[in-house]
Every structure is written in C-alpha cells, then in structure tokens.
Design a protein around this motif. Structure first.
Motif, mmCIF file in Angstrom:
data_model
loop_
_atom_site.group_PDB
_atom_site.id
_atom_site.type_symbol
_atom_site.label_atom_id
_atom_site.label_comp_id
_atom_site.label_asym_id
_atom_site.label_seq_id
_atom_site.Cartn_x
_atom_site.Cartn_y
_atom_site.Cartn_z
ATOM 1 N N PHE A 276 -0.443 7.661 1.039
ATOM 2 C CA PHE A 276 -1.939 7.702 1.445
ATOM 3 C C PHE A 276 -1.930 6.508 2.216
ATOM 4 C CE2 PHE A 276 -1.193 10.168 -3.108
ATOM 5 C CZ PHE A 276 -1.611 12.019 -1.463
ATOM 6 N N PRO A 277 -1.511 5.492 3.253
ATOM 7 C CA PRO A 277 -1.705 5.004 3.741
ATOM 8 C C PRO A 277 -3.459 4.621 4.004
ATOM 9 C CG PRO A 277 -1.047 6.540 5.436
ATOM 10 C CD PRO A 277 -0.908 6.834 4.412
ATOM 11 N N GLY A 278 -3.659 3.015 4.132
ATOM 12 C CA GLY A 278 -5.763 2.835 3.827
ATOM 13 C C GLY A 278 -6.078 3.431 2.518
ATOM 14 N N SER A 279 -5.417 3.974 2.065
ATOM 15 C CA SER A 279 -6.431 4.384 0.077
ATOM 16 C C SER A 279 -6.586 3.139 -0.218
ATOM 17 C CB SER A 279 -5.637 5.871 0.077
ATOM 18 O OG SER A 279 -4.190 4.879 -0.606
ATOM 19 N N GLY A 280 -6.290 2.148 -0.087
ATOM 20 C CA GLY A 280 -5.811 1.378 -1.575
ATOM 21 C C GLY A 280 -5.428 1.476 -2.417
ATOM 22 N N GLN A 281 -4.415 1.990 -2.746
ATOM 23 C CA GLN A 281 -3.751 2.667 -3.408
ATOM 24 C C GLN A 281 -2.393 1.603 -3.246
ATOM 25 O OE1 GLN A 281 -1.934 6.264 -4.412
ATOM 26 N NE2 GLN A 281 -4.497 7.377 -5.216
ATOM 27 N N LEU A 282 -2.271 0.935 -4.399
ATOM 28 C CA LEU A 282 -0.834 -0.365 -4.101
ATOM 29 C C LEU A 282 0.625 0.367 -4.973
ATOM 30 C CD1 LEU A 282 -2.492 -3.004 -5.214
ATOM 31 C CD2 LEU A 282 -2.275 -2.397 -3.501
ATOM 32 N N LYS A 283 1.758 0.248 -4.735
ATOM 33 C CA LYS A 283 2.966 0.563 -4.886
ATOM 34 C C LYS A 283 3.690 -0.083 -5.314
ATOM 35 C CE LYS A 283 1.010 5.532 -5.395
ATOM 36 N NZ LYS A 283 1.405 5.994 -6.816
ATOM 37 N N GLY B 119 -1.234 20.382 6.029
ATOM 38 C CA GLY B 119 -0.192 20.458 7.052
ATOM 39 C C GLY B 119 1.087 20.991 5.974
ATOM 40 N N ASN B 120 2.309 20.477 6.142
ATOM 41 C CA ASN B 120 3.419 21.315 6.144
ATOM 42 C C ASN B 120 3.507 21.119 4.715
ATOM 43 O OD1 ASN B 120 4.427 20.931 8.621
ATOM 44 N ND2 ASN B 120 4.721 18.697 8.576
ATOM 45 N N ALA B 121 4.292 22.275 4.098
ATOM 46 C CA ALA B 121 4.540 22.866 2.541
ATOM 47 C C ALA B 121 4.475 21.380 2.585
ATOM 48 C CB ALA B 121 5.542 23.808 2.375
ATOM 49 N N GLY B 122 4.124 21.268 0.278
ATOM 50 C CA GLY B 122 4.634 19.878 -0.409
ATOM 51 C C GLY B 122 3.748 18.290 1.094
ATOM 52 N N GLU B 123 2.603 19.039 2.212
ATOM 53 C CA GLU B 123 1.873 17.414 2.375
ATOM 54 C C GLU B 123 0.798 17.451 1.294
ATOM 55 O OE1 GLU B 123 0.125 16.303 6.315
ATOM 56 O OE2 GLU B 123 1.433 17.293 6.337
ATOM 57 N N ARG B 124 0.407 16.243 1.306
ATOM 58 C CA ARG B 124 -0.584 16.074 0.451
ATOM 59 C C ARG B 124 -1.931 15.075 1.337
ATOM 60 N NH1 ARG B 124 2.540 13.208 -4.133
ATOM 61 N NH2 ARG B 124 0.528 11.896 -4.268
ATOM 62 N N VAL B 125 -3.263 14.961 0.713
ATOM 63 C CA VAL B 125 -4.279 14.644 1.935
ATOM 64 C C VAL B 125 -4.975 14.409 0.195
ATOM 65 C CG1 VAL B 125 -6.172 14.626 3.458
ATOM 66 C CG2 VAL B 125 -4.063 16.345 3.678
ATOM 67 N N ALA C 246 -12.994 10.437 6.036
ATOM 68 C CA ALA C 246 -12.052 11.232 6.907
ATOM 69 C C ALA C 246 -11.123 11.388 5.337
ATOM 70 C CB ALA C 246 -10.912 10.584 7.445
ATOM 71 N N GLY C 247 -9.901 11.919 5.340
ATOM 72 C CA GLY C 247 -8.633 12.111 4.555
ATOM 73 C C GLY C 247 -7.597 10.816 5.153
ATOM 74 N N SER C 248 -6.672 10.494 3.849
ATOM 75 C CA SER C 248 -5.703 9.884 3.838
ATOM 76 C C SER C 248 -3.813 10.150 3.948
ATOM 77 C CB SER C 248 -5.586 8.562 3.137
ATOM 78 O OG SER C 248 -4.814 7.652 3.449
ATOM 79 N N THR C 249 -3.389 10.009 4.672
ATOM 80 C CA THR C 249 -2.285 11.051 4.926
ATOM 81 C C THR C 249 -1.529 10.378 5.826
ATOM 82 O OG1 THR C 249 -1.274 13.457 5.032
ATOM 83 C CG2 THR C 249 -2.707 12.969 6.386
ATOM 84 N N SER C 250 0.130 10.656 5.182
ATOM 85 C CA SER C 250 0.867 10.452 6.205
ATOM 86 C C SER C 250 1.933 11.490 6.570
ATOM 87 C CB SER C 250 2.307 9.717 5.662
ATOM 88 O OG SER C 250 2.544 10.259 4.315
ATOM 89 N N GLY C 251 1.133 12.504 6.917
ATOM 90 C CA GLY C 251 1.998 13.959 7.583
ATOM 91 C C GLY C 251 0.796 14.314 8.477
ATOM 92 N N GLU D 63 0.803 -1.395 -0.283
ATOM 93 C CA GLU D 63 0.085 0.574 -0.035
ATOM 94 C C GLU D 63 0.862 1.072 -0.085
ATOM 95 O OE1 GLU D 63 -4.353 0.530 2.346
ATOM 96 O OE2 GLU D 63 -2.542 1.096 3.220
ATOM 97 N N SER D 64 1.025 2.644 -0.997
ATOM 98 C CA SER D 64 1.015 3.302 -0.858
ATOM 99 C C SER D 64 1.251 4.113 0.898
ATOM 100 C CB SER D 64 0.463 4.588 -1.316
ATOM 101 O OG SER D 64 1.188 5.812 -1.284
ATOM 102 N N THR D 65 2.194 4.389 1.209
ATOM 103 C CA THR D 65 2.965 5.450 2.467
ATOM 104 C C THR D 65 2.689 6.114 2.498
ATOM 105 O OG1 THR D 65 5.203 5.707 1.261
ATOM 106 C CG2 THR D 65 4.895 3.611 2.317
#
Length: 642
Positions: free
Chosen positions: A249-256, A403-409, A334-339, A245-247
């Motif tokens: 966006f944890p919990g998103s179901g995206q695979l990497k 979030g911090n600069a460059g962070e994505r949710v 809820a949104g998904s982010t590692s930040g 799973e994507s680090t």
C-alpha cells in the motif's frame, strides 16, 4: 620427588582457584558476566606394590555457570517487555493529543456549538455572529493542530525506527565477529567463557530491538533468526534489515520491516511473526494505535464539518443568499495499492461513519469483499456496479478498475481530514442563520393553533413553490386531520393526514411543529422566506441557527452525540493506553522473575566468593606447607648421603 609434585600441583591448582574467585569478584558489576569456577580433577595414581599412590590434582577447565533454558526464556521475556513498553510510552504521547480542559479540542467544539445560542437570541447582532465565526475558525485550527501533533508523532516514530534498525545491523555484525572468534578459540579444546558471555549479551541487546531465535552449530557459532526463519546471523555472516513504507500500500504511511538478503531483493517481514522487541512495539503503534487516533480525529472533523455544512447550506444570509460551506472538507479519497485496481471512496452519511480504514479485496474479480479493518467486518459485492450501489458505514466505494485475484486496495477515508480542514466563512453577514422557509397562520383561523417551530432539515429539502407555497388545511374531525397542497412529498392534494399537537409534521425535507387544536378550515401556509409577501423577515429570523444549535444532540459518533464525541474519542484512546500499560506491567513482572532466576545461577554472589577465597587461601597455604615439608625431607636426605 612425588611429594614435591603433589605439592606443586596443589599449589598451582589453588592459585588458579584464587585467581578465578578474584576474577568473579572483579566482574560482579559487569553486565553479561557469568560466574566462573575451577573444575578440579584427580591425577591418576601411580601403581606400586603397596597399591596406587595419589599424584595430586590438576585443573581440567574453567567453567561458567550458565543455564541455556533460563537464558533463552529470560531473553524472550525481556524482548516482549521491550515491545510492550515501547508501545505504552508512545500511547502516552498519543493520549496527550486527546486532552480535555479549556485548551482541549472538546472545549473548542462545545464553545462553537453553544455560540449559536446567542445568535438565536439576537440574529441581527453582528457581534454574536462574529463570535460564532471566530469559534468556528478556532475549532478548525485546533483540529489542524491535533492532526499536526499526530503527524509529528509519526515522524518521530519513523526516525526512531531507523535508529533502532541501525543498532540491530551493528549488533548483527558484532555477533558474527564474535562467532568467528569463538569458532577459532574452540579449536584448542577449551571453552572461551568470556567470548560466550560477550555473545550472549549481544544477543540480549539484540532482542531489546527485535525478538530472535538462536540455533547453535557444531563449530560453536550461533545462528540468529528473526521473523520466524530469516537468518540475520548465520555463522560468521551477518545480513541486515531496513524499515520503510509498505510496498503493498504505497503512500499509506504504513511501515514495514524488511529483511535484506545478500544479493537479493528485500523481503517484507510479517508483523505478526516479529514477536517482541522495541521495533515490533513501534510498528504496532504506528500501524494500529496511531492509525486509530488519526481516524478518530479525522472522523470527528469530517462528520462535524459535513453536518454543519449541510445545515448551513439550507439557511439564508443577511443578504438573502443561500449559505455556503462553513468548512473545507475532502469529498473523496483515493485508494492505495501496488496493483492494477483503481478507485476512491466518497462520503455519504456522516452519522454512520466508523473510525476505521477499509480494504477492498478482490477474490474472484470483479467480485470481492470490503473489510472494515478495525473489527474485520466484511461486506460482499458481485461487481463494481454492485459495490458502488452499496453504502457501507456512510461511505461509497467507487472503483474504476477491478484488481487481480488476491489484490487488495487500502482506503483511509479519515487519515487527512483533520489536517486540511479550514473555516470558509469570515463575514458576519454571510452566516446563514435564517430559515429558507417561513410560515404564517391565517388570520381567519378559528382554532387555537400556534406555531411552535419551523426548521429545514438536510433530508431532501425542497423549497416551497413561489408565491403560494405549501398550504395545510385542517379538519377538526374527530379525528383531527389535515390536507396538503403545493408539496412534493407527500404529493400535493393528499388528504386525511393525521395531526397530533406538538408532533412535527414533515414535508419536503422541512418540518413544522404546531401546538393547539385547529378548527375546520384553519390553514397554515409555508413558503419561500425570500418571497415578497414576507418582506425582510429573514434578516430577523434565527430558525437555521436553532437547527445548527440542535446539532449538539445529533447522534454522530457510534451513538454518542456531537457534543460528547470528543469525550468518546478520549475514552477510546485512554482504554488503549491503559491496556498497553497493563500489558507492560505484566510482561515486566515475567521478565524480571526470569532474569532473577537466570542471575541466581549465572550471577556473582560476593558472600559466596569471599568464603571461597578463604577456602582456597587455606588450601594454598596447606599446599605450600606440603612443599616445605618435602623440601625439608629432601634436604635431610642429602645431608645424610653426604
């Protein structure tokens, strides 16, 4: 003796040529085998007074017919085809979920909406009400079933990716092992053709799963790189890859896909740099095509559920109570982010929903942009309050921490809506089909006014005050106008409002349509349907059922009506599937042509090899004759000497 040496060398050389031709014929069906041929060279002549006398022939080496350029092109094209084919096959399974016919979701939705026509005809018929509730429950069940099918597809894709990754790691180890054998074999100065063929085939097999680039080293080994520059095989050392799973966006179901460095942390590979291979095609399907399918289904469940809930909440049950929700639906996601950012998205306007995921990207916190991932459209915001004040595609983003600069949710508002939907009303008496308002025309009216329709709408409905309600008083004019008392919007006491026969009059979130021409002083009163002056009329009224039935024609899905929404989803998935099929067809043609060009050089031609057998057989027989002649001459010489 010189003639004997010439004959012996020729005999040996032609024997090797015959053996090589036979080896080619034996391996005509061996996958990855490259046609071999004997490279002959003239033995340096011996000087004499009469000139240089030839010393025969030697075999310099055994060469393989091989084109590095065509091999690389064919391998790359085959890798692209493998990606396109893997995606196309999976899209076919996705298309199977979005099917039509009597067992399809579209038919369930259509039957559910049409069932309200029977309720409109006979609002007191408990059977008609029960049928409507049964079809509501059936629609929810089919939505859940379709969502479960999509979840099963995602699970199977994940498991298949894990198997493919295991095969890639095994092939990488084999390539490293063959590299080691080739490096040792090249020390004798000759080309290890069979090992080179084996390595080329392993690389072709590897490219079926993930596209690679190869760089040859001076020692004969080949470095194999994936994802642009990650060394999967370097000399005799093989690294490994993994899928997870994507680090970000944890919990998103995206695979990497991750490259596992020896002794270091795993590196997430950019999906756009993977190129071809089945893994790339499967990742694209999982992270894009399957996501769109889930969003289309989830948006459908959420939009239909919301508009029907809102309308049903306005109606009255047989007991005179306000209607409850027909469907259980999420109110926020809820949104998904590692930040460090945190927040959720809530649902505001179902008619504006877009089947897409969204990213909140912080550029200069707390400012940033909201990006709709389906097409890249962005909406800027200055801070979290500004973001919460904006409605974006019928959604409201409520961030509790920037979030911090460059962070994505990542927000996936529709991903799970269909999988959790449930019908909530099971009792026929709890189906709220009556209007919450009632209208009466004064018996003293002198004009030709007639009530055409009365309906509560979901746009700011306000119950008329009891017991007097809202009164419309008409002035015959010209022009014909009316005044209103007891209302909120427009304000009570407003006069001179224009009247047109057949045009809805909208007041306080309800609308009344009148036909005919009023006389001056004619009045129409609209009041609370449960007021005592109306008795139990609400038990025989089906105004809200008519409003629910009218939702069939509500523009809900990118301009498509509720009734046509499923057909629109089928078309979108079908378009993707057709596009993937076309891409696979094109890439197959390219890969097949390049492979044909490669095999034209490297492949074994049985007719050609048969001709060579005859050629080398004759040469071998001639060489044997030379030896026989030399032997005869030598014997005669010995006899003469005796």
């Amino acid at each position: 003796m010189s003639l004997l040496n010439v004959g012996a060398r020729a005999l040996l050389a032609n024997q090797l040529a015959l053996q090589t031709a036979g080896n080619n014929i034996a391996n005509v069906n061996t996958v990855g085998y490259s046609r071999q041929s004997v490279a002959l060279q003239n033995v340096q002549g011996l000087y004499s007074g009469s000139g240089y006398i030839g010393q025969g022939v030697d075999v310099s080496t055994i060469t393989r017919s091989y084109s590095a350029l065509l091999t690389r092109q064919s391998t790359a094209a085959t890798s692209v085809y493998a990606a396109d084919l893997a995606r196309s096959v999976r899209l076919q399974s996705l298309q199977d979920v979005f099917t039509g016919g009597e067992d399809g979701l579209g038919m369930a939705i259509s039957d559910m909406m049409n069932s309200f026509s029977d309720v409109v005809s006979s609002p007191t018929d408990l059977t008609a009400r029960s049928v409507a509730l049964t079809l509501i429950d059936e629609t929810a069940a089919r939505l859940r079933s379709a969502a479960d099918s999509l979840t099963e597809i995602r699970y199977s894709v994940t498991e298949e990716l894990k198997n493919q990754v295991a095969q890639v790691n095994s092939l990488a180890q084999q390539i490293a092992s063959v590299n080691e054998q080739i490096a040792r074999a090249q020390g004798n100065g000759q080309s290890p053709n069979d090992l080179l063929d084996q390595r080329d085939q392993l690389i072709r097999d590897l490219n079926q799963f993930v596209q690679t680039t190869q760089i040859e080293a001076d020692d004969g080994t080949v470095g194999v790189f994936i994802g642009g520059s990650q060394p999967l095989v370097l000399g005799t050392t093989a690294s490994s890859i993994s899928v997870g799973e994507s680090t970000t966006f944890p919990g998103s179901g995206q695979l990497k896909l991750y490259f596992n460095q020896s002794g270091g942390r795993a590196v997430e590979l950019d999906e756009d740099l993977l190129g071809g291979g089945e893994i790339s095609g499967m990742l694209r399907f999982n992270n894009n095509d399957l996501v769109e399918g889930m969003n289309l289904l989830g948006r459908m469940a959420l939009a239909i559920g919301m508009v029907m809930n809102e309308q049903h909440n306005l109606g009255l049950t047989l007991d005179g109570e306000a209607g409850g929700d027909l469907f259980s639906l999420p109110t926020s996601v809820a949104g998904s982010t590692s930040g460090v950012a945190a927040g959720s998205v809530s649902f505001t306007d179902p008619t504006a929903f877009a089947a897409s995921d969204y990213e909140v990207r912080f550029t200069t916190p707390p400012a940033g942009v909201v990006v709709r991932l389906s097409d890249g459209q962005s909406t800027a915001f200055t801070d979290l309050s500004d973001l919460a004040s904006q409605e974006i595609d019928g959604l409201t983003f409520n961030m509790t921490a920037a979030g911090n600069a460059g962070e994505r949710v990542l927000f996936q508002p529709y991903a799970t809506a269909a999988s959790t939907i449930q019908a909530l009303v099971y009792s026929a008496s709890d189906l709220a089909v009556a209007n919450p308002i009632n209208a009466s025309l004064s018996a003293d009216n002198g004009g030709t006014l007639q009530l055409s329709s009365l309906q509560a709408t979901t746009d700011g409905f306000v119950t008329p005050p009891s017991p007097d309600g809202v009164t419309l008083t008409f002035d015959a004019g010209p022009p014909v106008t009316y005044s209103v008392t007891g209302s909120t919007t427009p304000a009570s006491g407003t006069t001179g409002l224009a009247y047109t026969s057949g045009t809805p009059i909208v007041i306080d979130g309800w609308e009344i349509t009148l036909q005919g021409t009023p006389a001056t002083g004619d009045t129409v009163q609209v009041g609370n349907a449960t007021d005592s002056q109306y008795g139990d009329w609400y038990t025989r009224d089906a105004g809200n059922a008519s409003a629910l039935l009218a939702l069939r024609d509500l523009a809900l899905f990118d301009g498509a009506t509720l009734a046509d929404g499923y057909a629109s989803a089928i078309a979108q998935v079908g378009t993707r599937t057709q596009s993937a099929d076309s891409a696979a067809t094109v890439s197959y043609t390219i890969a097949n042509n390049l492979e044909s060009a490669r095999t034209a050089i490297s492949g074994v031609n049985l007719d050609e090899e048969a001709a060579k057998l005859i050629q080398y057989q004759q040469a071998y027989q001639a060489s044997a004759k030379v030896l026989q002649v030399a032997q005869t001459i030598f014997d005669n010489l010995i006899q003469t000497m005796n």
